[in-house]
Design an enzyme around this catalytic site. Sequence first.
Site, PDB file in Angstrom:
ATOM      1  N   TYR A 297     -11.640  -7.233  11.728  1.00 11.71           N
ATOM      2  CA  TYR A 297     -10.505  -7.305  12.654  1.00 11.71           C
ATOM      3  C   TYR A 297     -10.835  -6.799  14.061  1.00 11.71           C
ATOM      4  O   TYR A 297     -10.080  -6.036  14.655  1.00 11.71           O
ATOM      5  CB  TYR A 297      -9.304  -6.516  12.105  1.00 11.71           C
ATOM      6  CG  TYR A 297      -8.996  -6.816  10.660  1.00 11.71           C
ATOM      7  CD1 TYR A 297      -8.473  -8.053  10.289  1.00 11.71           C
ATOM      8  CD2 TYR A 297      -9.251  -5.878   9.670  1.00 11.71           C
ATOM      9  CE1 TYR A 297      -8.209  -8.337   8.952  1.00 11.71           C
ATOM     10  CE2 TYR A 297      -8.989  -6.161   8.331  1.00 11.71           C
ATOM     11  CZ  TYR A 297      -8.471  -7.387   7.984  1.00 11.71           C
ATOM     12  OH  TYR A 297      -8.217  -7.669   6.670  1.00 11.71           O
TER      13      TYR A 297
ATOM     14  N   TYR B  46       0.563  -6.961   1.100  1.00 10.20           N
ATOM     15  CA  TYR B  46      -0.784  -7.378   1.512  1.00 10.20           C
ATOM     16  C   TYR B  46      -1.582  -7.703   0.253  1.00 10.20           C
ATOM     17  O   TYR B  46      -1.623  -6.890  -0.686  1.00 10.20           O
ATOM     18  CB  TYR B  46      -1.498  -6.278   2.314  1.00 10.20           C
ATOM     19  CG  TYR B  46      -2.905  -6.700   2.659  1.00 10.20           C
ATOM     20  CD1 TYR B  46      -3.156  -7.548   3.741  1.00 10.20           C
ATOM     21  CD2 TYR B  46      -3.983  -6.323   1.865  1.00 10.20           C
ATOM     22  CE1 TYR B  46      -4.435  -7.989   4.007  1.00 10.20           C
ATOM     23  CE2 TYR B  46      -5.272  -6.764   2.135  1.00 10.20           C
ATOM     24  CZ  TYR B  46      -5.493  -7.591   3.205  1.00 10.20           C
ATOM     25  OH  TYR B  46      -6.758  -8.048   3.469  1.00 10.20           O
TER      26      TYR B  46
ATOM     27  N   ASP C  26      -0.477  -6.716  -8.276  1.00  4.18           N
ATOM     28  CA  ASP C  26      -1.728  -6.503  -7.543  1.00  4.18           C
ATOM     29  C   ASP C  26      -1.979  -4.997  -7.484  1.00  4.18           C
ATOM     30  O   ASP C  26      -1.409  -4.296  -6.662  1.00  4.18           O
ATOM     31  CB  ASP C  26      -1.590  -7.116  -6.137  1.00  4.18           C
ATOM     32  CG  ASP C  26      -2.829  -6.879  -5.287  1.00  4.18           C
ATOM     33  OD1 ASP C  26      -3.676  -6.061  -5.678  1.00  4.18           O
ATOM     34  OD2 ASP C  26      -2.927  -7.496  -4.205  1.00  4.18           O
TER      35      ASP C  26
ATOM     36  N   LYS D 277     -11.403  -2.652  -5.703  1.00  2.00           N
ATOM     37  CA  LYS D 277     -11.656  -1.434  -4.943  1.00  2.00           C
ATOM     38  C   LYS D 277     -12.351  -0.328  -5.747  1.00  2.00           C
ATOM     39  O   LYS D 277     -13.568  -0.301  -5.825  1.00  2.00           O
ATOM     40  CB  LYS D 277     -10.356  -0.923  -4.333  1.00  2.00           C
ATOM     41  CG  LYS D 277      -9.842  -1.819  -3.200  1.00  2.00           C
ATOM     42  CD  LYS D 277      -8.760  -1.124  -2.424  1.00  2.00           C
ATOM     43  CE  LYS D 277      -8.188  -1.981  -1.316  1.00  2.00           C
ATOM     44  NZ  LYS D 277      -8.968  -1.993  -0.104  1.00  2.00           N
TER      45      LYS D 277
HETATM   46  N1  PMP Z   1      -4.782  -6.569  -2.565  1.00  2.00           N
HETATM   47  C1  PMP Z   1      -4.529  -5.336  -2.101  1.00  2.00           C
HETATM   48  C2  PMP Z   1      -3.279  -4.613  -2.551  1.00  2.00           C
HETATM   49  C3  PMP Z   1      -5.423  -4.721  -1.222  1.00  2.00           C
HETATM   50  O1  PMP Z   1      -5.151  -3.497  -0.730  1.00  2.00           O
HETATM   51  C4  PMP Z   1      -6.610  -5.427  -0.848  1.00  2.00           C
HETATM   52  C5  PMP Z   1      -7.629  -4.812   0.097  1.00  2.00           C
HETATM   53  N2  PMP Z   1      -7.153  -3.998   1.068  1.00  2.00           N
HETATM   54  C6  PMP Z   1      -6.826  -6.697  -1.370  1.00  2.00           C
HETATM   55  C7  PMP Z   1      -5.886  -7.240  -2.230  1.00  2.00           C
HETATM   56  C8  PMP Z   1      -8.041  -7.504  -1.001  1.00  2.00           C
HETATM   57  O2  PMP Z   1      -9.195  -6.964  -1.582  1.00  2.00           O
HETATM   58  P1  PMP Z   1     -10.632  -7.264  -0.939  1.00  2.00           P
HETATM   59  O3  PMP Z   1     -10.636  -6.631   0.404  1.00  2.00           O
HETATM   60  O4  PMP Z   1     -11.598  -6.626  -1.908  1.00  2.00           O
HETATM   61  O5  PMP Z   1     -10.795  -8.746  -0.893  1.00  2.00           O
END
Ligand code: PMP
Length: 425
Positions: free
Chosen positions: A17, A145, A246, A275
Amino acid sequence: MTNSLLEFDREHIWHPYTSATNPLSVYPVERAEGVRIILKDGRELIDGMASWWSMIHGYNNPVLNKALIDQTRKMAHVMFGGLTHEPAVNLAKLLVDISPEGLEHIFLADSGSVSVEVALKMAIQYWQATGKPQKNRLMTVRGGYHGDTIGAMAVCDPVNGMHSLFTSILPQHVFADVPDCPYHKPFDESSFADFRQKIEKHAHELAAVILEPVVQGAGGMRFYSPEYLRKVREACDEFDVLLICDEIATGLGRAGALFASNLAGISPDIMCLGKSLTGGYMTLAATLASSRVAKGISAEGGVFMHGPTFMGNPLACAVANASVNLLLESDWETRIPQITQRMEAGFAPCRDMDHVADVRTLGAIGVVEMKEPVEMESIQRQFVERGVWVRPFGRLVYVMPPYVISDDDLDTLTSAICEVVSLQK
Ligand code: PMP
């Protein structure tokens, strides 16, 4: 050396970004140890970000290092089509065992965003395979997100996310209002009204609801009531819509429970993890599905259409096994509430500052929300000058430290934040 490294980086490398031609500053790192990032110029920074929520056991962890080295000697990688291996099977067993009830089929994906794409495709394929192909839209809540790939972007917050740049190619999904029912306040029934009305109206065309359980992360660092999530589960059952949680940011202890879904006592039909799955060592994510979803897709010879090159990568699976086991063997259930309390006390001075809108903590997440957006370049420098690594965005100055952080380091982190925040007036 450092200068030429920085020069090449600036001229040729994209960082997240930021501009390719006039990027924000980056700090060269020599190595990292425990909760400390050691810069090339010798300065040590206490890490408040756990490398974007992932490095839960700290850097250079001997147990994770060993798992990785041992696996490297056997095989770094082997294709997953037609072959399998212990690291993947052991990890899948572990995830079936510890995840919310009913999630029994594991897809090992290569990043969080990809695991979201996989989850969305599973939901779409499920309804196609079970004779309701018209159920092909998604519903979510504002303020979410889910990643940067196209499918994931389409369910990110339409204003905060990147929708406006990609309107022409993003599928149009259904958005309910942001869950306006803070975690620490009594649940207000009316906060669920918009969700309820929209799911009822669109159920005939909805494949799934996708949301981040209890904690909305990169979309605003909001903590909402588990009661809301329970109601989402009930509504999905009532209107026959799948629920995707998620848990990429919240999974494995971050919100104070092993999974944030557990805070509401619910099981989703599909769940994404990423993560911290590998303790921040490697990129790996998992999409877990219920038997209903897996059997539905596979009925009458159906197959799930996804299979990336690095699916089930043995190195990543081996380190994930070691990381999840290390977490389960640790005293995370007592340590994380201690971290919450310590952050709550440490951030107390920020509550009295006029330019601070809110201070909130949950699990190992602490947020100081400002009234105005911070100026990234200068605030970053002020943190580094005080020996801490904190990377705010927008109006949010937040931390999610490695779980192994000591009380002293946590106090240094929170007092540096209070001081820097006080200078932002
Ligand atoms: N979902 C959530 C809730 C996240 O916080 C993130 C990453 N910040 C993602 C999906 C995307 O994961 P990645 O960056 O490993 O593609």
